[in-house]
Design a protein around this motif. Structure first.
Motif, PDB file in Angstrom:
ATOM      1  N   ALA A 253      10.851  16.567   1.548  1.00 58.98           N
ATOM      2  CA  ALA A 253      10.277  15.771   0.467  1.00 58.98           C
ATOM      3  C   ALA A 253      10.185  16.585  -0.822  1.00 58.98           C
ATOM      4  CB  ALA A 253       8.899  15.259   0.869  1.00 58.98           C
ATOM      5  N   VAL A 254       9.927  17.874  -0.684  1.00 61.17           N
ATOM      6  CA  VAL A 254       9.831  18.779  -1.827  1.00 61.17           C
ATOM      7  C   VAL A 254      10.709  19.981  -1.507  1.00 61.17           C
ATOM      8  CG1 VAL A 254       8.287  20.197  -3.230  1.00 61.17           C
ATOM      9  CG2 VAL A 254       7.454  18.041  -2.280  1.00 61.17           C
ATOM     10  N   SER A 255      11.607  20.318  -2.405  1.00 58.46           N
ATOM     11  CA  SER A 255      12.522  21.434  -2.152  1.00 58.46           C
ATOM     12  C   SER A 255      11.764  22.762  -2.090  1.00 58.46           C
ATOM     13  CB  SER A 255      13.588  21.508  -3.247  1.00 58.46           C
ATOM     14  OG  SER A 255      13.002  21.945  -4.458  1.00 58.46           O
ATOM     15  N   ALA A 256      12.346  23.723  -1.419  1.00 55.82           N
ATOM     16  CA  ALA A 256      11.741  25.055  -1.317  1.00 55.82           C
ATOM     17  C   ALA A 256      11.548  25.660  -2.710  1.00 55.82           C
ATOM     18  CB  ALA A 256      12.605  25.955  -0.450  1.00 55.82           C
TER      19      ALA A 256
ATOM     20  N   SER B 262       0.232   9.934  -7.783  1.00 56.43           N
ATOM     21  CA  SER B 262       1.496  10.263  -8.457  1.00 56.43           C
ATOM     22  C   SER B 262       2.589  10.529  -7.430  1.00 56.43           C
ATOM     23  CB  SER B 262       1.316  11.497  -9.340  1.00 56.43           C
ATOM     24  OG  SER B 262       1.162  12.654  -8.533  1.00 56.43           O
ATOM     25  N   LYS B 263       3.828  10.459  -7.870  1.00 54.89           N
ATOM     26  CA  LYS B 263       4.964  10.724  -7.000  1.00 54.89           C
ATOM     27  C   LYS B 263       4.924  12.170  -6.494  1.00 54.89           C
ATOM     28  CE  LYS B 263       9.953  10.095  -6.716  1.00 54.89           C
ATOM     29  NZ  LYS B 263      11.133   9.568  -7.395  1.00 54.89           N
ATOM     30  N   ALA B 264       4.525  13.099  -7.359  1.00 55.73           N
ATOM     31  CA  ALA B 264       4.459  14.516  -6.973  1.00 55.73           C
ATOM     32  C   ALA B 264       3.434  14.731  -5.861  1.00 55.73           C
ATOM     33  CB  ALA B 264       4.120  15.382  -8.182  1.00 55.73           C
TER      34      ALA B 264
ATOM     35  N   GLN C 215       0.802  -1.214   0.000  1.00 58.69           N
ATOM     36  CA  GLN C 215       0.000   0.000   0.000  1.00 58.69           C
ATOM     37  C   GLN C 215       0.844   1.277   0.000  1.00 58.69           C
ATOM     38  OE1 GLN C 215      -3.480  -0.488   1.940  1.00 58.69           O
ATOM     39  NE2 GLN C 215      -4.242   1.492   1.350  1.00 58.69           N
ATOM     40  N   ASN C 216       0.348   2.292  -0.713  1.00 58.12           N
ATOM     41  CA  ASN C 216       0.963   3.617  -0.702  1.00 58.12           C
ATOM     42  C   ASN C 216       0.659   4.273   0.637  1.00 58.12           C
ATOM     43  OD1 ASN C 216       1.443   3.103  -3.423  1.00 58.12           O
ATOM     44  ND2 ASN C 216      -0.317   4.275  -4.100  1.00 58.12           N
ATOM     45  N   ALA C 217       1.678   4.812   1.276  1.00 57.96           N
ATOM     46  CA  ALA C 217       1.441   5.394   2.592  1.00 57.96           C
ATOM     47  C   ALA C 217       2.460   6.475   2.930  1.00 57.96           C
ATOM     48  CB  ALA C 217       1.498   4.306   3.663  1.00 57.96           C
ATOM     49  N   ILE C 218       2.025   7.353   3.808  1.00 58.41           N
ATOM     50  CA  ILE C 218       2.917   8.300   4.463  1.00 58.41           C
ATOM     51  C   ILE C 218       2.934   7.869   5.919  1.00 58.41           C
ATOM     52  CG2 ILE C 218       3.349  10.702   5.058  1.00 58.41           C
ATOM     53  CD1 ILE C 218       1.722  11.395   2.505  1.00 58.41           C
TER      54      ILE C 218
END
Length: 127
Positions: free
Chosen positions: A109-112, A85-87, A15-18
């Protein structure tokens, strides 16, 4: 977390998870995301044992605090749909990183820069 909860967490297939690793005694927190939860938990437990990963905050912390099974300190923050999606996954993970401010994450996880670009794109779409 009791044994039944651990079995439930670890049986969550691909499963996809955070998720969040939280260790109260050592005051360690890590937020991560994955497209295959079960495989990622296995990898965390294996990497903890390998010297080539000792530079990471999470595995160093796990070894110093004698964490042998990450499942005992794991919390699912959010399940994501199969077609995620990955984004989108990275954006959701970044939201939790900003919320919890984990001390064991080495990177966002995501750059500034990417967040600023997305914000500008969203503003252009509105106006």
């Amino acid at each position: 977390m009791n044994d039944m909860e651990i079995k439930k967490v670890y049986s969550d297939r691909g499963q996809n998870a955070i998720y969040m690793f939280w260790h109260e005694q050592g005051e360690g927190c890590y937020v991560g995301s994955t497209f295959n939860f079960k495989e990622r938990m296995w990898a965390h437990n294996q990497h903890r044992k390998q010297k080539k990963y000792n530079h990471t905050h999470l595995y160093t912390f796990m070894n110093e605090n004698k964490v042998t099974d990450i499942r005992k300190h794991l919390h699912i923050l959010e399940y994501l749909p199969d077609d995620c999606s990955k984004a989108v996954m990275r954006d959701r993970e970044q939201m939790y990183i900003e919320l919890f401010q984990p001390n064991l994450n080495m990177f966002e996880a995501v750059s500034a820069r990417a967040r600023k670009k997305r914000k500008l794109n969203n503003m252009e779409a509105i106006f």
